[in-house]
Design a protein around this motif. Sequence first.
Motif, short mmCIF file in Angstrom:
data_model
loop_
_atom_site.label_atom_id
_atom_site.label_comp_id
_atom_site.label_asym_id
_atom_site.label_seq_id
_atom_site.Cartn_x
_atom_site.Cartn_y
_atom_site.Cartn_z
N ASP A 42 -3.95 35.93 7.74
CA ASP A 42 -4.05 37.04 6.80
C ASP A 42 -5.23 36.80 5.86
O ASP A 42 -5.79 35.71 5.81
N LEU A 94 6.42 46.35 7.88
CA LEU A 94 6.18 46.35 6.43
C LEU A 94 7.06 47.39 5.73
O LEU A 94 7.13 47.43 4.51
N GLU A 97 5.53 49.36 2.90
CA GLU A 97 4.83 48.58 1.88
C GLU A 97 3.40 48.30 2.35
O GLU A 97 3.09 48.43 3.52
N THR A 98 2.57 47.90 1.42
CA THR A 98 1.23 47.45 1.80
C THR A 98 1.14 45.96 1.50
O THR A 98 1.84 45.44 0.63
N ASN A 99 0.30 45.30 2.24
CA ASN A 99 0.02 43.90 1.96
C ASN A 99 -1.41 43.61 2.40
O ASN A 99 -2.12 44.50 2.83
N LYS A 100 -1.79 42.37 2.33
CA LYS A 100 -3.18 42.02 2.62
C LYS A 100 -3.58 42.24 4.07
O LYS A 100 -4.74 42.24 4.39
N SER A 102 -2.54 45.04 5.76
CA SER A 102 -2.27 46.44 6.05
C SER A 102 -3.39 47.16 6.78
O SER A 102 -3.14 48.08 7.54
N ASN A 126 5.48 34.81 6.29
CA ASN A 126 4.53 35.47 5.40
C ASN A 126 4.99 36.85 4.92
O ASN A 126 4.18 37.73 4.71
N TYR A 127 6.29 37.03 4.79
CA TYR A 127 6.85 38.27 4.26
C TYR A 127 8.10 37.88 3.51
O TYR A 127 8.94 37.14 4.03
#
Length: 160
Positions: A42, A94, A97-100, A102, A126-127
């Motif tokens: 990520d 996800l 949701e958003t994450n790095k 996405s 990693n979540y």
Amino acid sequence: STRLCTLFPYTTLFRSLKNVVYLHNNVVIVDGVGLLGINGWDSTGGSITEEFHAKCYRYDDLMYLEKTLEKIQLHPDIKKLIVVSNCIPSKELLFGETNKSSDEMFPTFALDKDTEHKIVSWVYGNYDKFVEKTIGYITYVNNSKFDKEPYYAKRIEVSI
């Protein structure tokens, strides 16, 4: 009976440690079940150079996943497969949701190479949420520790 599949050369880093296998570029077979691991890399949130390297590593891992899945389809000793990744396998996991990751390509793009439907589980980290969701023929499981106290490890069982 555990043995290391010889699809790829074995890394010498962990050879001296009993009962430890470094999954990077290795597939482990235990009683007909293969374990295929990738990091998935990520975003680091670091400098431009660090971000560039993370993207390069991510795409390298994704290409390894795709090529290995293709080879495993005809491997007679692997009846079922568990993929293990640090990264989130799919944007769908996800849950809005958003994450790095996405805006990145997710590892599930390689599922079209699983023509024999050998993947039964995909375990990932990693979540920070607990996830156990079946999408298609694959059960995705996340049970990362993060700050959970007490933490209870998740047991994955695969029958042949």
